[in-house]
Scaffold this active site. Structure first.
Site, PDB file in Angstrom:
ATOM      1  N   ARG A 238      21.100  12.128  21.448  1.00  0.00           N
ATOM      2  CA  ARG A 238      21.947  10.922  21.395  1.00  0.00           C
ATOM      3  C   ARG A 238      23.025  11.061  20.315  1.00  0.00           C
ATOM      4  O   ARG A 238      24.202  11.254  20.610  1.00  0.00           O
ATOM      5  CB  ARG A 238      21.069   9.673  21.157  1.00  0.00           C
ATOM      6  CG  ARG A 238      21.769   8.363  21.516  1.00  0.00           C
ATOM      7  CD  ARG A 238      22.635   7.770  20.410  1.00  0.00           C
ATOM      8  NE  ARG A 238      21.912   7.584  19.157  1.00  0.00           N
ATOM      9  CZ  ARG A 238      22.523   7.306  18.014  1.00  0.00           C
ATOM     10  NH1 ARG A 238      23.845   7.182  17.978  1.00  0.00           N
ATOM     11  NH2 ARG A 238      21.823   7.172  16.905  1.00  0.00           N
ATOM     12  N   ASP A 239      22.643  11.018  19.055  1.00  0.00           N
ATOM     13  CA  ASP A 239      23.617  11.024  17.957  1.00  0.00           C
ATOM     14  C   ASP A 239      24.378  12.339  17.906  1.00  0.00           C
ATOM     15  O   ASP A 239      25.567  12.372  17.569  1.00  0.00           O
ATOM     16  CB  ASP A 239      22.877  10.786  16.635  1.00  0.00           C
ATOM     17  CG  ASP A 239      23.815  10.430  15.493  1.00  0.00           C
ATOM     18  OD1 ASP A 239      24.967  10.056  15.748  1.00  0.00           O
ATOM     19  OD2 ASP A 239      23.383  10.538  14.331  1.00  0.00           O
TER      20      ASP A 239
ATOM     21  N   CYS B 269      30.457  19.586  13.965  1.00  0.00           N
ATOM     22  CA  CYS B 269      31.148  20.863  14.063  1.00  0.00           C
ATOM     23  C   CYS B 269      31.978  21.038  12.800  1.00  0.00           C
ATOM     24  O   CYS B 269      32.813  20.198  12.493  1.00  0.00           O
ATOM     25  CB  CYS B 269      32.058  20.894  15.273  1.00  0.00           C
ATOM     26  SG  CYS B 269      33.070  22.384  15.298  1.00  0.00           S
TER      27      CYS B 269
ATOM     28  N   ASN C  68      25.220  15.942  11.240  1.00  0.00           N
ATOM     29  CA  ASN C  68      23.812  15.575  11.124  1.00  0.00           C
ATOM     30  C   ASN C  68      23.026  16.668  10.426  1.00  0.00           C
ATOM     31  O   ASN C  68      23.270  17.852  10.639  1.00  0.00           O
ATOM     32  CB  ASN C  68      23.208  15.385  12.522  1.00  0.00           C
ATOM     33  CG  ASN C  68      23.458  13.996  13.075  1.00  0.00           C
ATOM     34  OD1 ASN C  68      23.048  13.011  12.477  1.00  0.00           O
ATOM     35  ND2 ASN C  68      24.158  13.921  14.203  1.00  0.00           N
TER      36      ASN C  68
END
Lengths: 310, 310
Positions: A24-25, A250, A259
């Site tokens: 999801r995130d 990225c 993340n």
């Protein structure tokens, strides 16, 4: 494949639950749309690697997150391993309707610790967003669902600078009072440092909210995510959010959110002798496979190192 | 340029000395030879950014490290800022002769905590390498030089697995007994985790070697370097090795060694309220400039984030 050596440290939990947010995130920050079959395979692989909580998708309007416009298709087709939880992000009552129609048993809602981000992300004040979530949580609980609360910008935001700790505790407390079983404290822009983490968690404690109801969600934008996690573990936090391979960040794109990579987290936790239930090798293989599908290298240092080794 | 917010943590030193290894340990892993003018400018820029110890180059034989074959030229041409130390790596007596002939006032020698790496890196047993260094240190001290000792593979090596803590303490103690003012504990392959760091530092303490004589040298191969640094700070370590921009560790090359990036370290330390004397902005600008000269992006997360911001 190389594994970390275990040398236990004092004062840490014996076990940590990794709350995997990659599907999801992580994916929601990918520009190129990932086929639903790839998403389903990612979720199956993550469960096979031992992850017990995998946030599967989101019912945010496709206009805002086109990557996750296939949420219904994914929920209809993905494998569900018994014992594994597959929460889904839900922004409002319509999202809850869709989640209920697809057999979702756990949802997550998301608030902001700052007015600037609430306005930009939710087009509401903080108070208005809490008012919007109240009927969602009430109905979800009545339907027997578990509800998690995310709180963004808990350390700082790009417009207001550092977020006042008292404000985070106040808004976080209100999300828990709505009925969330757990509050995930997000360092959305990755600016936090370990002393800030300790101070925030202790302020929650002083307000009567113990670490058993708190999770941490760090971004590695400034490389601080693991050190911050270590500080949180020392305060007793046992739920840590992370993203397989570090997807969602990225390093060479403007959209980088960075993340914390699940593999880097697992390396530290296993090195510290903290159990996670996760096997590093299939997890790394999953991230290498996903990177080939996304067409760019994973940001996880562990994946980079171990992929080279093989 | 964004700066970290300061929230102090308990039990940390007020000040840390960053021992900058970029021009030596960083560049020696670069394949394409960097012109001596670029090296001299790098050293000037690092000093201007506030770094007070900058390892300038090495007198290891050019056959082994062709990148640093210009050591004499660099020492003859580089600017020396008063108050800044510019140590040079020296492998043997001939290296010491060359260092003395060029006005070097501080050198570093390097041992291995494992037999496998001693054989591969020094072509000697651990005992033989210590015997080789003994006359180097004796003469250096007689000439009024300061001598630092590096110890490699303090956490594990690729051939022997985890390094026994007692062995690290024993060999490290012998390097200090030779006359080194400080011992830098190297996690050369980056496998260590925070509990291992704590255990190693405490074992030195038990052997009567306090943290005032110890520095840490972490590699970010598995993303653990900052969390390990935090653990070391908690034990009282006040000297931390790092490399501007993270040079020495290209994530996409087999040669990756992954030095901890100075910028990521500075972000954490300043966030923790630990003084370093370093200014982040000129340091980041230096790494961006160097990356353009090396033709590839810096590995430092802070540099990646701040370079995008501007």
């Amino acid at each position: 494949m190389r594994e970390p050596y275990t040398v236990k440290a004092e004062g840490l939990p014996d076990e940590v639950t990794i709350y995997e947010v990659g599907p999801r995130d992580g994916l929601q920050n990918e520009r190129a749309v990932v086929p639903v079959e790839v998403k389903a395979e990612l979720i199956s692989r993550l469960a096979a690697a031992g992850l017990s909580v995998i946030e599967a998708t989101s019912f945010v309007h496709p206009k805002w997150v086109p990557q996750l416009a296939d949420a219904e298709k994914l929920l209809a087709s993905m494998e569900r391993v018994p014992g594994v939880r597959y929460p889904v992000l839900v922004p409002n009552e319509r999202g809850l309707d869709r989640a209920l129609a697809h057999g979702v048993t756990e949802i997550a809602i998301f608030g902001s610790a700052t007015e600037s981000f609430a306005r930009r992300n939710l087009n509401r004040t903080v108070d208005e967003s809490l008012a919007m979530f109240e009927p969602v949580v009430t109905r979800a609980l009545a339907e027997g669902l578990r509800v998690r609360g995310y709180l963004s910008m808990c350390f700082g935001d790009p417009w207001e600078g550092p977020t006042a700790i008292e404000r985070v505790v106040e808004i976080g407390g209100r999300l828990l009072e709505l009925g969330c079983y757990e509050l995930s404290l997000g360092d959305t822009i990755g600016v936090g440092t370990p002393g800030h983490v300790t101070a925030l968690l202790r302020a929650f404690g002083t307000a009567g909210i113990g670490t058993s109801r708190l999770a941490v969600h760090f971004h590695d934008t400034y490389g601080q995510a693991l050190a911050n996690t270590l500080a949180a573990l020392r305060e007793g936090v046992t739920v840590v959010d992370s993203s397989a391979g570090g997807i969602g960040g990225c390093p060479y794109a403007m959209s980088a959110t960075g993340n914390l990579a699940t593999e880097d987290l697992v390396w530290m936790l296993h090195g510290l002798g903290v159990r996670t239930g996760v096997s590093l090798e299939p997890l790394v293989e999953t991230s290498v496979w996903l990177a080939s599908r996304l067409g760019r290298p994973p940001t996880s240092r562990v994946v980079q190192a171990l992929a080279k080794e093989n």
